[in-house]
Write a protein that holds these residues in place. Sequence first.
Motif, PDB file in Angstrom:
ATOM      1  N   ALA A 142      -6.618   5.325  -3.041  1.00 48.89           N
ATOM      2  CA  ALA A 142      -7.268   4.736  -2.109  1.00 48.89           C
ATOM      3  C   ALA A 142      -5.864   4.803  -1.264  1.00 48.89           C
ATOM      4  O   ALA A 142      -5.936   4.902  -0.039  1.00 48.89           O
ATOM      5  N   ALA A 143      -4.776   3.829  -1.913  1.00 51.80           N
ATOM      6  CA  ALA A 143      -3.739   3.664  -1.250  1.00 51.80           C
ATOM      7  C   ALA A 143      -3.383   5.524  -0.603  1.00 51.80           C
ATOM      8  O   ALA A 143      -2.284   4.625   0.648  1.00 51.80           O
ATOM      9  N   SER A 153      -5.005   5.917   2.629  1.00 48.49           N
ATOM     10  CA  SER A 153      -4.772   4.738   3.718  1.00 48.49           C
ATOM     11  C   SER A 153      -3.233   5.459   4.281  1.00 48.49           C
ATOM     12  O   SER A 153      -2.866   5.405   5.816  1.00 48.49           O
ATOM     13  N   THR A 190       0.936  -1.190  -0.285  1.00 43.25           N
ATOM     14  CA  THR A 190       0.437  -0.522  -0.062  1.00 43.25           C
ATOM     15  C   THR A 190       0.889   1.657   0.319  1.00 43.25           C
ATOM     16  O   THR A 190       0.654   2.401  -0.790  1.00 43.25           O
ATOM     17  N   PRO A 222      -6.963   2.893  -7.103  1.00 39.56           N
ATOM     18  CA  PRO A 222      -6.040   2.153  -6.013  1.00 39.56           C
ATOM     19  C   PRO A 222      -5.307   2.969  -5.611  1.00 39.56           C
ATOM     20  O   PRO A 222      -4.424   3.354  -4.596  1.00 39.56           O
TER      21      PRO A 222
END
Lengths: 265, 277
Positions: free
Chosen positions: B248-249, B252, B27, B245
Motif C-alpha cells: 500500500a505504501a 502511494s 509512508t 501496508p
Amino acid sequence: MRRPVALLLAGLACWAVGPLYLMLKVSVSPPGEVMTARPTLLPHGLTLEHWRGLLDAGQVLPPLGKSLVTAGLVAAAALLLAAPAAYNLARLPARWRYGILLGLFLVRMLPEVSIALPVAVVFLRWGLMDSVTGLVLAHLTLVLPVVAWVLTTTFLAIPREVEEAAALDGCSAWQTLWRVTLRLAVPGLVVAGLLAWLFSWEEFLLATYLTLGAKTMPLQVYYYLYQGNWFLTAAAATLMTAPVLLLTGLLQRHLRATWLAGAVR
Amino acid sequence: MRPRDLVGLLPLALYLAGFTVVPVASTLALSVSAPGGGITLDHFRRIAGHYQFGEAVVNTLAVTGIGLALELLLGLAAALALIGRPAGRQVFQVLLLVPLGVPTIVAAAVMRTAFGTVGYLNEILLRLGAIRTPVDWVGTRGLALFTVAVADAWKVTPLVMLILLAGLQAIPGELYEAARTDGASRWRQFAAITLPLLKPALTMALIVRGVDAFRIFALPLALTGRGLPVLSTYAYVEYLEYGNPYTAAASSVILLAMILLAVASYLKLAGPEEVLR
C-alpha cells in the motif's frame, strides 16, 4: 450569435442541475416508477415512504450527527490555527510569503492515501479510531493549507495604515488586533470557515481509513449505494446535499477562483 | 524580521509537520522497509509484477486525461458564453455553479442513478433513438473509464469555469477593439488574443485538476466497485483488504512521484509567482 449561446447555456445548465433533479425525484417516487426498464423522467406519483424509511431505521441520524459535529469542530479549529499564521504571513516580506504559500500549495497536493495509512496505524494505537477527535485531527491536514491561503489574502487586503491609525488613536497592539483588524477580516473568516466546514462534511477517504463502525454521512451514503438501495441512497444523498446548497448559495458572492483552486476537489 | 512576526506561524507549522510531513515520510520509509528490518525494493518489485497495479496506473492516467479534456472543453465553452454578457447571465451562472459544492459521494450516487442499465441516461438515449438496447455503462473497461471521467467532470467543470472566467476578465477589452478595427475575424481574435492570454488560467486549471484527478478515489470505488482500480483505490485495497501496508505504501509513493512530477513541470512552465497570485 445570440441563439447558439443561449442554447449552449441552457444545455450546460441542464447538465449541471439535471442529475440533482433526478436524485430528488427518485427519493420521492413510488418504486414502480423507478425500478422498471423504462423509468419516467417526470414525477407521476409522490411518496414519502423512502424518507420515512430512512429516518425510521435510525441508521442515518448517528452519521448525520457525527458529520455535523466533526465539520463544525474542523471549521473552528482550522480558524484558530490558521488565522494567526495568516496574519503573520500577510505582514511578512513578499518573498518569504511566496515561499511559505508555495509550501502550503505543495502540502495540499500530497496524496491522501500516503497520509491516511500512517495516521490510521497510529490512531489505532492511540484508540482514536471511530472517534470525532481523530477525524477532526485528520481532516485538519487537508483543510489547513486552504484556510491559511484564504485568510492570508484576507489579511493582505486590510491596509496597514488602518492599524497604524488605530495605534495613533491610542489603541494597544491587542486592541488594534481585536477591535480593528479582526473586525475587518470577518467576511474572510466566514468564507474560510464555511470552506473548512464543506471540506470536512464531504470528506470520504480519511473517514474510510479511520472508521471501523461509527460511520460519517458520506460513508453512510456509500453504504446504501453499495447495498444497491436506490431509494435510501437518493434520500440520504439529498439530505446530505441540502445544507451544502444552502451554504454555497451564501458563499457564491464571495467566491474567488484562486481560493477555490485550493479548496475544491 | 523579529521573532514575534513569525510566532503565529508556529502552531500551523507544527501541526502540518506532525500530521502531514511525518506521515508522508513514514509512508516513504514503509515502502522500502523489509518486514524483518533493513532496506529493500521488494515491495516495488512485487506491485510491478501485480497485474492490477499496472491496470491502476493506466486507469489513473486515462481517467485524468479524459476528465481534463471534458472539463476544459465544457468549462471554456461556459466561460466564453458567460463573458459575452448574455441575457439571464446571473441565473445561468448560479445554475452552472451548483455541482461545485455537491459532495463527491453524492455525485457518485447521482451518476449511478443516471448511468445504471435501467438508468435515466439509457432512457433518454432510447427516446432519442440514439441507442436500440440499454447500455451497461460500467460493463467494459473503456466505458467505465468514460463514466468515471464524466462523473468527475460533472462535479468540477464549474471550478474550471470559474478559473477561466477570472482569466477572461483579466484580458483588457481594448485589445479586442483594436483587433476589430484592424478587421480581425472572431476566430482570429480568439486564436491571437484570447487563447495566448488565457494560458496562465488554463495551466492553473490543468495542474489543479490534474493533481486532483490523479488522487481520484470515491468515484471509481462507488461507481464500479472493484471494477476499475486506480492508484488510490489500489493502495486502499492492499491495506484494508489484504492487510499489506508495505505494498500500500509503495503504490502511494508511486502516486506521490507522479504528482510531484506534474507539479514540478507546472512550476517550471508557469513560474512560482503565477501560482500564487
